[in-house]
Design a protein around this motif. Sequence first.
Motif, PDB file in Angstrom:
ATOM      1  N   ALA A  10       0.824  -1.207   0.000  1.00 48.78           N
ATOM      2  CA  ALA A  10       0.000   0.000   0.000  1.00 48.78           C
ATOM      3  C   ALA A  10       0.860   1.260   0.000  1.00 48.78           C
ATOM      4  O   ALA A  10       0.495   2.262  -0.622  1.00 48.78           O
ATOM      5  CB  ALA A  10      -0.936  -0.005   1.207  1.00 48.78           C
ATOM      6  N   ARG A  11       1.993   1.226   0.671  1.00 52.52           N
ATOM      7  CA  ARG A  11       2.879   2.387   0.747  1.00 52.52           C
ATOM      8  C   ARG A  11       3.602   2.607  -0.584  1.00 52.52           C
ATOM      9  O   ARG A  11       3.677   3.724  -1.084  1.00 52.52           O
ATOM     10  CB  ARG A  11       3.892   2.202   1.875  1.00 52.52           C
ATOM     11  N   GLU A  12       4.113   1.541  -1.183  1.00 55.76           N
ATOM     12  CA  GLU A  12       4.919   1.666  -2.396  1.00 55.76           C
ATOM     13  C   GLU A  12       4.087   1.683  -3.671  1.00 55.76           C
ATOM     14  O   GLU A  12       4.494   2.265  -4.667  1.00 55.76           O
ATOM     15  CB  GLU A  12       5.937   0.526  -2.452  1.00 55.76           C
ATOM     16  N   ARG A  13       2.957   0.977  -3.667  1.00 53.82           N
ATOM     17  CA  ARG A  13       2.062   0.862  -4.826  1.00 53.82           C
ATOM     18  C   ARG A  13       2.749   0.286  -6.047  1.00 53.82           C
ATOM     19  O   ARG A  13       2.327   0.510  -7.182  1.00 53.82           O
ATOM     20  CB  ARG A  13       1.435   2.202  -5.164  1.00 53.82           C
ATOM     21  N   VAL A  14       3.825  -0.437  -5.838  1.00 54.11           N
ATOM     22  CA  VAL A  14       4.584  -1.071  -6.914  1.00 54.11           C
ATOM     23  C   VAL A  14       4.909  -2.491  -6.493  1.00 54.11           C
ATOM     24  O   VAL A  14       5.289  -2.732  -5.338  1.00 54.11           O
ATOM     25  CB  VAL A  14       5.905  -0.305  -7.203  1.00 54.11           C
ATOM     26  N   VAL A  15       4.776  -3.417  -7.426  1.00 57.03           N
ATOM     27  CA  VAL A  15       5.088  -4.815  -7.157  1.00 57.03           C
ATOM     28  C   VAL A  15       5.788  -5.384  -8.387  1.00 57.03           C
ATOM     29  O   VAL A  15       5.529  -4.944  -9.511  1.00 57.03           O
ATOM     30  CB  VAL A  15       3.803  -5.610  -6.808  1.00 57.03           C
ATOM     31  N   THR A  16       6.684  -6.328  -8.190  1.00 58.35           N
ATOM     32  CA  THR A  16       7.362  -6.941  -9.328  1.00 58.35           C
ATOM     33  C   THR A  16       6.469  -7.992  -9.965  1.00 58.35           C
ATOM     34  O   THR A  16       5.618  -8.599  -9.303  1.00 58.35           O
ATOM     35  CB  THR A  16       8.688  -7.605  -8.913  1.00 58.35           C
ATOM     36  N   ALA A  17       6.686  -8.209 -11.242  1.00 61.72           N
ATOM     37  CA  ALA A  17       5.948  -9.261 -11.947  1.00 61.72           C
ATOM     38  C   ALA A  17       6.244 -10.612 -11.312  1.00 61.72           C
ATOM     39  O   ALA A  17       5.346 -11.459 -11.187  1.00 61.72           O
ATOM     40  CB  ALA A  17       6.340  -9.266 -13.424  1.00 61.72           C
ATOM     41  N   GLU A  18       7.473 -10.806 -10.880  1.00 65.64           N
ATOM     42  CA  GLU A  18       7.859 -12.072 -10.257  1.00 65.64           C
ATOM     43  C   GLU A  18       7.066 -12.328  -8.979  1.00 65.64           C
ATOM     44  O   GLU A  18       6.642 -13.447  -8.720  1.00 65.64           O
ATOM     45  CB  GLU A  18       9.362 -12.094  -9.978  1.00 65.64           C
ATOM     46  N   ALA A  19       6.847 -11.281  -8.181  1.00 68.56           N
ATOM     47  CA  ALA A  19       6.074 -11.434  -6.944  1.00 68.56           C
ATOM     48  C   ALA A  19       4.622 -11.776  -7.251  1.00 68.56           C
ATOM     49  O   ALA A  19       4.007 -12.587  -6.557  1.00 68.56           O
ATOM     50  CB  ALA A  19       6.164 -10.166  -6.101  1.00 68.56           C
ATOM     51  N   VAL A  20       4.073 -11.164  -8.292  1.00 69.91           N
ATOM     52  CA  VAL A  20       2.695 -11.480  -8.694  1.00 69.91           C
ATOM     53  C   VAL A  20       2.597 -12.945  -9.098  1.00 69.91           C
ATOM     54  O   VAL A  20       1.722 -13.681  -8.630  1.00 69.91           O
ATOM     55  CB  VAL A  20       2.230 -10.571  -9.859  1.00 69.91           C
ATOM     56  N   LEU A  21       3.507 -13.374  -9.960  1.00 69.73           N
ATOM     57  CA  LEU A  21       3.453 -14.742 -10.486  1.00 69.73           C
ATOM     58  C   LEU A  21       3.769 -15.788  -9.426  1.00 69.73           C
ATOM     59  O   LEU A  21       3.306 -16.929  -9.519  1.00 69.73           O
ATOM     60  CB  LEU A  21       4.403 -14.878 -11.674  1.00 69.73           C
ATOM     61  N   ALA A  22       4.527 -15.416  -8.409  1.00 66.55           N
ATOM     62  CA  ALA A  22       4.868 -16.348  -7.329  1.00 66.55           C
ATOM     63  C   ALA A  22       3.807 -16.370  -6.229  1.00 66.55           C
ATOM     64  O   ALA A  22       3.942 -17.109  -5.259  1.00 66.55           O
ATOM     65  CB  ALA A  22       6.229 -15.992  -6.733  1.00 66.55           C
ATOM     66  N   GLY A  23       2.768 -15.549  -6.368  1.00 69.87           N
ATOM     67  CA  GLY A  23       1.712 -15.521  -5.363  1.00 69.87           C
ATOM     68  C   GLY A  23       2.132 -14.874  -4.056  1.00 69.87           C
ATOM     69  O   GLY A  23       1.618 -15.220  -3.001  1.00 69.87           O
ATOM     70  N   GLN A  24       3.033 -13.909  -4.116  1.00 67.69           N
ATOM     71  CA  GLN A  24       3.556 -13.264  -2.913  1.00 67.69           C
ATOM     72  C   GLN A  24       2.762 -12.031  -2.488  1.00 67.69           C
ATOM     73  O   GLN A  24       3.174 -11.336  -1.563  1.00 67.69           O
ATOM     74  CB  GLN A  24       5.014 -12.868  -3.123  1.00 67.69           C
ATOM     75  N   ILE A  25       1.650 -11.756  -3.151  1.00 70.68           N
ATOM     76  CA  ILE A  25       0.844 -10.597  -2.784  1.00 70.68           C
ATOM     77  C   ILE A  25      -0.606 -11.020  -2.598  1.00 70.68           C
ATOM     78  O   ILE A  25      -1.062 -11.994  -3.189  1.00 70.68           O
ATOM     79  CB  ILE A  25       0.925  -9.476  -3.840  1.00 70.68           C
ATOM     80  N   ASP A  26      -1.303 -10.282  -1.755  1.00 71.05           N
ATOM     81  CA  ASP A  26      -2.729 -10.485  -1.554  1.00 71.05           C
ATOM     82  C   ASP A  26      -3.402  -9.147  -1.809  1.00 71.05           C
ATOM     83  O   ASP A  26      -3.366  -8.249  -0.967  1.00 71.05           O
ATOM     84  CB  ASP A  26      -3.009 -10.971  -0.135  1.00 71.05           C
ATOM     85  N   LEU A  27      -3.977  -8.990  -2.992  1.00 67.44           N
ATOM     86  CA  LEU A  27      -4.575  -7.710  -3.367  1.00 67.44           C
ATOM     87  C   LEU A  27      -5.990  -7.537  -2.842  1.00 67.44           C
ATOM     88  O   LEU A  27      -6.598  -6.496  -3.056  1.00 67.44           O
ATOM     89  CB  LEU A  27      -4.542  -7.548  -4.887  1.00 67.44           C
ATOM     90  N   ARG A  28      -6.499  -8.516  -2.133  1.00 60.18           N
ATOM     91  CA  ARG A  28      -7.835  -8.373  -1.545  1.00 60.18           C
ATOM     92  C   ARG A  28      -7.854  -7.256  -0.504  1.00 60.18           C
ATOM     93  O   ARG A  28      -8.901  -6.659  -0.272  1.00 60.18           O
ATOM     94  CB  ARG A  28      -8.294  -9.680  -0.913  1.00 60.18           C
ATOM     95  N   VAL A  29      -6.715  -6.982   0.116  1.00 57.44           N
ATOM     96  CA  VAL A  29      -6.642  -5.932   1.133  1.00 57.44           C
ATOM     97  C   VAL A  29      -5.958  -4.662   0.614  1.00 57.44           C
ATOM     98  O   VAL A  29      -5.753  -3.722   1.364  1.00 57.44           O
ATOM     99  CB  VAL A  29      -5.916  -6.430   2.404  1.00 57.44           C
ATOM    100  N   TYR A  30      -5.609  -4.631  -0.670  1.00 53.79           N
ATOM    101  CA  TYR A  30      -4.974  -3.453  -1.253  1.00 53.79           C
ATOM    102  C   TYR A  30      -6.005  -2.322  -1.317  1.00 53.79           C
ATOM    103  O   TYR A  30      -7.065  -2.485  -1.919  1.00 53.79           O
ATOM    104  CB  TYR A  30      -4.432  -3.790  -2.640  1.00 53.79           C
TER     105      TYR A  30
END
Length: 85
Positions: A10-30
């Motif tokens: 939420a602070r950075e508003r930037v995520v790597t494609a690798e993190a998205v594809l590896a399932g390292q983020i939960d955007l339900r709380v974004y």
Amino acid sequence: MSMIPPERLARERVVTAEAVLAGQIDLRVYPYRHLVVTARRGWGHSGFQPLLEAVEHLSNYGWELVNITTIGDGHQLYAAVRRTA
């Protein structure tokens, strides 16, 4: 593989494609409607493949591509995505 803390995302508003594809983020709380996905271009690969794979993955969860750009030396690609719902 560790999850990216929701506060950091939420602070950075930037995520790597690798993190998205590896399932390292939960955007339900974004808390925001827009997010930037980034991928690094390197010798022998354009960076577009992981970037677009991440965008396609996010499209399954209500996100749509707004724009793709590069800034500065061109080694980093950025895709702006927007939550549709």
